[in-house]
Design a protein around this motif. Structure first.
Motif, mmCIF file in Angstrom:
data_model
loop_
_atom_site.group_PDB
_atom_site.id
_atom_site.type_symbol
_atom_site.label_atom_id
_atom_site.label_comp_id
_atom_site.label_asym_id
_atom_site.label_seq_id
_atom_site.Cartn_x
_atom_site.Cartn_y
_atom_site.Cartn_z
ATOM 1 N N GLU A 139 0.861 -1.180 0.000
ATOM 2 C CA GLU A 139 0.000 0.000 0.000
ATOM 3 C C GLU A 139 0.893 1.224 0.000
ATOM 4 O O GLU A 139 1.837 1.326 0.787
ATOM 5 C CB GLU A 139 -0.905 0.005 1.227
ATOM 6 C CG GLU A 139 -1.893 1.159 1.229
ATOM 7 C CD GLU A 139 -2.813 1.126 2.453
ATOM 8 O OE1 GLU A 139 -3.848 1.793 2.425
ATOM 9 O OE2 GLU A 139 -2.456 0.427 3.410
ATOM 10 N N TYR A 195 -6.989 -5.308 -6.901
ATOM 11 C CA TYR A 195 -8.099 -4.492 -6.439
ATOM 12 C C TYR A 195 -7.611 -3.441 -5.432
ATOM 13 O O TYR A 195 -6.578 -3.631 -4.775
ATOM 14 C CB TYR A 195 -9.178 -5.367 -5.809
ATOM 15 C CG TYR A 195 -9.769 -6.357 -6.790
ATOM 16 C CD1 TYR A 195 -10.772 -5.969 -7.671
ATOM 17 C CD2 TYR A 195 -9.316 -7.673 -6.836
ATOM 18 C CE1 TYR A 195 -11.311 -6.876 -8.584
ATOM 19 C CE2 TYR A 195 -9.851 -8.585 -7.746
ATOM 20 C CZ TYR A 195 -10.843 -8.176 -8.610
ATOM 21 O OH TYR A 195 -11.366 -9.063 -9.505
ATOM 22 N N PRO A 196 -8.370 -2.345 -5.287
ATOM 23 C CA PRO A 196 -7.934 -1.276 -4.388
ATOM 24 C C PRO A 196 -7.796 -1.702 -2.934
ATOM 25 O O PRO A 196 -7.075 -1.061 -2.175
ATOM 26 C CB PRO A 196 -9.035 -0.212 -4.548
ATOM 27 C CG PRO A 196 -9.671 -0.505 -5.868
ATOM 28 C CD PRO A 196 -9.580 -1.979 -6.041
ATOM 29 N N ASN A 197 -8.497 -2.760 -2.526
ATOM 30 C CA ASN A 197 -8.396 -3.193 -1.130
ATOM 31 C C ASN A 197 -7.192 -4.094 -0.874
ATOM 32 O O ASN A 197 -7.061 -4.675 0.198
ATOM 33 C CB ASN A 197 -9.684 -3.911 -0.708
ATOM 34 C CG ASN A 197 -9.952 -5.167 -1.539
ATOM 35 O OD1 ASN A 197 -9.212 -5.482 -2.473
ATOM 36 N ND2 ASN A 197 -11.010 -5.874 -1.199
ATOM 37 N N ASP A 226 -6.060 5.772 -7.618
ATOM 38 C CA ASP A 226 -7.355 6.446 -7.473
ATOM 39 C C ASP A 226 -8.495 5.486 -7.180
ATOM 40 O O ASP A 226 -9.621 5.651 -7.657
ATOM 41 C CB ASP A 226 -7.677 7.263 -8.740
ATOM 42 C CG ASP A 226 -6.615 8.304 -9.041
ATOM 43 O OD1 ASP A 226 -6.058 8.871 -8.075
ATOM 44 O OD2 ASP A 226 -6.335 8.541 -10.225
ATOM 45 N N GLY A 227 -8.191 4.427 -6.429
ATOM 46 C CA GLY A 227 -9.234 3.486 -6.041
ATOM 47 C C GLY A 227 -9.754 2.623 -7.162
ATOM 48 O O GLY A 227 -10.815 2.031 -7.051
ATOM 49 N N ARG A 228 -9.006 2.491 -8.256
ATOM 50 C CA ARG A 228 -9.438 1.669 -9.377
ATOM 51 C C ARG A 228 -8.560 0.431 -9.484
ATOM 52 O O ARG A 228 -7.362 0.489 -9.184
ATOM 53 C CB ARG A 228 -9.362 2.466 -10.687
ATOM 54 C CG ARG A 228 -10.380 3.598 -10.757
ATOM 55 C CD ARG A 228 -10.211 4.409 -12.012
ATOM 56 N NE ARG A 228 -8.906 5.088 -12.035
ATOM 57 C CZ ARG A 228 -8.534 5.931 -12.989
ATOM 58 N NH1 ARG A 228 -9.341 6.183 -13.997
ATOM 59 N NH2 ARG A 228 -7.348 6.497 -12.934
ATOM 60 N N GLY A 274 -6.165 4.437 -1.435
ATOM 61 C CA GLY A 274 -6.652 4.030 -2.741
ATOM 62 C C GLY A 274 -5.571 3.732 -3.749
ATOM 63 O O GLY A 274 -5.834 3.646 -4.936
ATOM 64 N N GLN A 275 -4.327 3.566 -3.276
ATOM 65 C CA GLN A 275 -3.220 3.301 -4.175
ATOM 66 C C GLN A 275 -2.457 2.078 -3.682
ATOM 67 O O GLN A 275 -1.960 2.060 -2.555
ATOM 68 C CB GLN A 275 -2.269 4.502 -4.268
ATOM 69 C CG GLN A 275 -2.964 5.779 -4.716
ATOM 70 C CD GLN A 275 -1.977 6.891 -4.982
ATOM 71 O OE1 GLN A 275 -1.141 6.781 -5.859
ATOM 72 N NE2 GLN A 275 -2.075 7.947 -4.192
#
Length: 249
Positions: free
Chosen positions: A85, A125-127, A109-111, A89-90
């Protein structure tokens, strides 16, 4: 006719004037004089060290954010993705095959981010989780359910040739006791057991005599003669009793 004495006087006046200029205060002389341009440095000629300003190399701020390790996930082809991380969101994922780094996926950007390598498709994935699948991989075939092995049932049969010429097989085993009835040439007539212990065929009756749950005897009765009977031991099929009905003649 020119006078030879004028030349020395003119020369003296020039010298006197020059002397007057030189005796002016130094400050007044630079104040009245225009700014003198800095000497031009010719190509190939290094500027004197005293004239060069000190050079301080600029310190560029680090533009790469710190990475925080999240987890390591195994991918569909056996390779792994180490996930980091780097901000809200990155996320980033370094993909390794053994000790070789194949590349890095970066989600911003959370995408989610997508990538592929030799038919391996990866989604980050963003998570901080990943999913993967292999292109054109054969779908797993459903495995047939193992069929239960047939139970080996130990049964024993005693063969009896009855007075009417038919054949009875007294069978006892794990599925209960029964008597299979057939003609002498093997044509099946039927079966009697503990649930249905009696049968009648062409004037002859076949009957099981039992004690509780166990069959003790198999009885053959000649109904047309008035009741002559033959009693057989169920286990061995041996004739153990015989009854004759008196006719009164």
């Amino acid at each position: 006719m020119r006078s030879p004495r004028r030349t020395p006087l003119r020369t003296a006046a020039v010298l006197a004037g020059a002397t007057a200029v030189l005796v002016l205060p130094v400050g007044a002389a630079f104040a009245d004089s225009p700014a003198v341009p800095e000497p031009r440095v010719l190509p190939g000629v290094e500027r004197p060290a005293a004239d060069r300003p000190p050079i301080t190399p600029p310190t560029a701020p680090s533009s790469k954010p710190a990475r925080g390790y999240v987890t390591t996930a195994r991918l569909a082809d056996g390779s792994v993705a180490k996930i980091y991380e780097i901000g809200v969101g990155q996320v980033e994922a370094d993909v390794f095959a053994g000790s070789t780094r194949l590349g890095t996926l970066a989600g911003r950007d959370g995408r989610p981010a997508y990538g592929q390598y030799n038919g391996l498709h990866i989604t980050l994935y963003p998570n901080g989780t990943v999913s993967s699948w292999i292109e054109d991989a054969p779908k797993p075939q459903p495995q047939p359910k193992p069929q239960p092995k047939p139970e080996v049932v130990q049964e024993s049969a005693a063969r009896i040739v009855m007075p009417d010429g038919n054949v009875a097989e007294a069978v006892y085993g794990a599925h209960g006791d029964r008597v299979d009835l057939s003609t002498a040439n093997g044509h099946r007539l039927g079966t009697i057991d503990l649930k249905d212990p009696n049968a009648l065929n062409d004037g002859w009756m076949y009957k099981l005599v039992r004690d509780g749950r166990h069959v003790l005897k198999f009885v053959v009765i000649d109904v047309r003669s008035g009741g002559n009977s033959w009693v057989y031991d169920f286990d061995s099929g041996r004739l153990i009793e015989r009854y004759t009905v008196a006719t009164g003649k």
